[in-house]
Scaffold this motif. Structure first.
Motif, PDB file in Angstrom:
ATOM      1  N   GLY A 244      -2.944  -8.942   6.913  1.00 29.81           N
ATOM      2  CA  GLY A 244      -4.339  -8.527   7.036  1.00 29.81           C
ATOM      3  C   GLY A 244      -5.024  -9.087   8.270  1.00 29.81           C
ATOM      4  O   GLY A 244      -5.411  -8.351   9.183  1.00 29.81           O
ATOM      5  N   PRO A 245      -5.150 -10.410   8.353  1.00 24.70           N
ATOM      6  CA  PRO A 245      -5.864 -10.963   9.512  1.00 24.70           C
ATOM      7  C   PRO A 245      -5.008 -10.937  10.777  1.00 24.70           C
ATOM      8  O   PRO A 245      -3.778 -10.931  10.687  1.00 24.70           O
ATOM      9  CB  PRO A 245      -6.126 -12.425   9.099  1.00 24.70           C
TER      10      PRO A 245
ATOM     11  N   TYR B 277       2.807  -1.672   5.851  1.00 19.63           N
ATOM     12  CA  TYR B 277       2.883  -0.634   6.892  1.00 19.63           C
ATOM     13  C   TYR B 277       1.478  -0.230   7.336  1.00 19.63           C
ATOM     14  O   TYR B 277       1.194  -0.100   8.536  1.00 19.63           O
ATOM     15  CB  TYR B 277       3.642   0.557   6.312  1.00 19.63           C
ATOM     16  N   GLU B 278       0.615  -0.055   6.367  1.00 17.14           N
ATOM     17  CA  GLU B 278      -0.752   0.366   6.702  1.00 17.14           C
ATOM     18  C   GLU B 278      -1.523  -0.727   7.440  1.00 17.14           C
ATOM     19  O   GLU B 278      -2.499  -0.457   8.132  1.00 17.14           O
ATOM     20  CB  GLU B 278      -1.491   0.835   5.441  1.00 17.14           C
ATOM     21  N   MET B 279      -1.068  -1.955   7.288  1.00 19.33           N
ATOM     22  CA  MET B 279      -1.710  -3.044   8.039  1.00 19.33           C
ATOM     23  C   MET B 279      -1.032  -3.253   9.401  1.00 19.33           C
ATOM     24  O   MET B 279      -1.349  -4.204  10.109  1.00 19.33           O
ATOM     25  CB  MET B 279      -1.681  -4.333   7.208  1.00 19.33           C
TER      26      MET B 279
ATOM     27  N   ALA C 295       1.008  -9.599   0.951  1.00 21.79           N
ATOM     28  CA  ALA C 295       0.979  -8.672   2.097  1.00 21.79           C
ATOM     29  C   ALA C 295      -0.349  -8.811   2.837  1.00 21.79           C
ATOM     30  O   ALA C 295      -0.379  -8.913   4.071  1.00 21.79           O
ATOM     31  CB  ALA C 295       1.181  -7.230   1.621  1.00 21.79           C
ATOM     32  N   SER C 296      -1.450  -8.872   2.087  1.00 25.96           N
ATOM     33  CA  SER C 296      -2.768  -8.978   2.733  1.00 25.96           C
ATOM     34  C   SER C 296      -2.905 -10.296   3.482  1.00 25.96           C
ATOM     35  O   SER C 296      -3.436 -10.330   4.599  1.00 25.96           O
ATOM     36  CB  SER C 296      -3.886  -8.910   1.697  1.00 25.96           C
ATOM     37  N   ALA C 297      -2.450 -11.396   2.862  1.00 28.92           N
ATOM     38  CA  ALA C 297      -2.594 -12.705   3.509  1.00 28.92           C
ATOM     39  C   ALA C 297      -1.802 -12.771   4.812  1.00 28.92           C
ATOM     40  O   ALA C 297      -2.247 -13.345   5.810  1.00 28.92           O
ATOM     41  CB  ALA C 297      -2.141 -13.812   2.558  1.00 28.92           C
ATOM     42  N   ALA C 298      -0.606 -12.150   4.788  1.00 29.23           N
ATOM     43  CA  ALA C 298       0.254 -12.232   5.976  1.00 29.23           C
ATOM     44  C   ALA C 298      -0.133 -11.213   7.034  1.00 29.23           C
ATOM     45  O   ALA C 298      -0.130 -11.511   8.230  1.00 29.23           O
ATOM     46  CB  ALA C 298       1.712 -12.026   5.575  1.00 29.23           C
TER      47      ALA C 298
ATOM     48  N   THR D 131       6.607  -0.197  -7.393  1.00 32.94           N
ATOM     49  CA  THR D 131       5.722  -1.298  -6.984  1.00 32.94           C
ATOM     50  C   THR D 131       6.161  -1.843  -5.626  1.00 32.94           C
ATOM     51  O   THR D 131       5.341  -2.107  -4.740  1.00 32.94           O
ATOM     52  CB  THR D 131       5.740  -2.430  -8.038  1.00 32.94           C
ATOM     53  N   ALA D 132       7.475  -1.995  -5.467  1.00 30.20           N
ATOM     54  CA  ALA D 132       7.993  -2.513  -4.187  1.00 30.20           C
ATOM     55  C   ALA D 132       7.598  -1.573  -3.051  1.00 30.20           C
ATOM     56  O   ALA D 132       7.144  -2.023  -1.983  1.00 30.20           O
ATOM     57  CB  ALA D 132       9.512  -2.650  -4.264  1.00 30.20           C
ATOM     58  N   ILE D 133       7.732  -0.269  -3.283  1.00 25.65           N
ATOM     59  CA  ILE D 133       7.399   0.699  -2.226  1.00 25.65           C
ATOM     60  C   ILE D 133       5.911   0.611  -1.894  1.00 25.65           C
ATOM     61  O   ILE D 133       5.513   0.686  -0.730  1.00 25.65           O
ATOM     62  CB  ILE D 133       7.799   2.129  -2.677  1.00 25.65           C
ATOM     63  N   SER D 134       5.111   0.415  -2.928  1.00 23.22           N
ATOM     64  CA  SER D 134       3.666   0.340  -2.661  1.00 23.22           C
ATOM     65  C   SER D 134       3.321  -0.926  -1.853  1.00 23.22           C
ATOM     66  O   SER D 134       2.454  -0.903  -0.971  1.00 23.22           O
ATOM     67  CB  SER D 134       2.933   0.452  -4.006  1.00 23.22           C
TER      68      SER D 134
END
Ligand code: SF4
Ligand code: SF4
Length: 365
Positions: A246-247, A50-52, A241-244, A41-44
């Protein structure tokens, strides 16, 4: 994700970095409310970041951050190594201890760290760290040997950061600050300390305590307004991760007075911005005591009360008989330090976690 220069290292890093405390598991005290995801889970979550566009990942040795180094190492083995900048650190202050720590980190990570910090350098250990044969010299030797690429000093203290900024052995500084605790950042920026080296900032969300009152855009945007290389955000879930990451956050200037007024609607805080200008003739660290108290009010009760118990009695005793009050004269906000110390003592006397919780936030913005 935009990138910024990491001082004179030649590296470009994502302006938001990944702080690994929330992905750790283990018997360590850095974050009692740790999310502790399992390794996959941590790696994901690391991969999501990374993808962001996140390229900077910050961790610490096992005795400080549990298995975070190992989880980061597993992740790094699955992406092109040259795309990732690893910042690692250890609370080791002698040369010998630091060398040992760095080799342990290399083993856990399965690769060499790019930047290695002396962690929690403070006014008490600084002479050991900076003196010949100390931790800083050891990191410089390791840099020459190719074991690490760059040398860093991580500290909560203005004086230590200013000293490190003038030291040619140091490539990168790491400090703590946020839109509430911005006094130190204002000093570091205005006195051109921040601009002398690569500069990484942690505690941007104040251990998550400010996220109830401010959006990620406000918290992160308020920090990107400073000439920092990267703002580290502790991330333990895909949502975080998305909140930090993403935008694309826009730098914005939120005056400290506004921040304090908004927080003041729900929390009874001390109006200290942690500029660290206060001087106590008896050697007390007033800014740290006020920080513990404010973190207690914001909800980090147990941790704060444990720290306050260590300091408050001797401080209160000295303040009651103090006649020079150099602290008040040196505080730009003219805070009435002795009466605030009495307030802290009264509110925390015999405090339990339960009583602390009654002072917590009663509503949201
Ligand atoms: S009043 Fe208290 S904090 Fe201020 S200088 Fe005196 S002993 Fe130090
Ligand atoms: S007490 Fe005053 S001088 Fe000390 S850190 Fe707080 S605002 Fe700065």
């Amino acid at each position: 994700m935009r990138t910024r220069k990491l001082g004179e290292t030649g590296l470009l890093v994502s302006e938001i970095g990944f702080g690994t405390i929330p992905i750790l598991s283990g018997d360590v005290h850095v974050l009692p409310d740790t999310y502790s995801p399992d390794p996959e889970t941590a790696i994901s979550i690391l991969r999501d970041a990374y993808e962001m566009g996140c390229t900077l990942y910050d961790t610490a040795i096992e005795e400080e951050y549990g298995d975070a180094e190992k989880k980061l190492g597993m992740f790094v083995s699955r992406v092109p190594r040259e795309k990732i900048v690893i910042a690692d650190k250890a609370r080791k202050y002698t040369g010998e201890e630091m060398r040992k720590a760095v080799f342990g980190s290399c083993e856990n990570l399965g690769t060499r760290p790019d930047i290695y910090f002396v962690h929690q350098a403070d006014c008490k250990n600084a002479d050991r760290v900076f003196s010949p044969g100390g931790a800083l010299d050891a990191l410089c030797s390791l840099k020459r040997e190719g074991v690490i690429r760059f040398v860093g000093i991580a500290s909560h203290y203005y004086d230590v950061l200013a000293r490190a900024a003038d030291d040619p052995r140091v490539d990168v500084l790491q400090a703590s600050g946020n839109i509430l605790e911005c006094g130190i950042l204002n000093r570091l920026r205005d006195e051109h300390v921040m601009q002398k080296k690569g500069f990484i900032l942690n505690k941007v969300l104040a251990a998550g305590l400010l996220t109830q009152s401010f959006s990620p855009a406000e918290l992160i945007g308020g920090i990107l307004n400073y000439p920092v290389s990267s703002a580290l955000i502790g991330i333990g879930t895909p949502e975080q991760a998305s909140a930090a990451m993403g935008p694309e956050h826009t730098a914005c200037d939120i005056p400290w007075e506004t921040v304090f007024e908004i927080l003041g609607r729900h929390y009874a805080l001390i109006a200290c911005d942690r500029c660290q200008r206060c001087v106590c003739s008896r050697g007390h660290e007033i800014h740290s005591v006020f920080r513990y108290f404010n973190y207690r009010q914001l909800g980090k009760t147990e941790w704060a009360e444990e720290n306050l118990r260590r300091y408050i009695d001797p401080l209160s005793r000295h303040c009651r008989t103090c006649t020079d009050r150099t602290c008040e004269a040196s505080c730009p906000r003219r805070l009435p330090v002795p009466s605030l110390v009495e307030r802290i003592r009264a509110e925390t006397e015999g405090a339990s976690s339960e009583s602390g919780r009654t002072l917590r936030r009663t509503g949201q913005r």
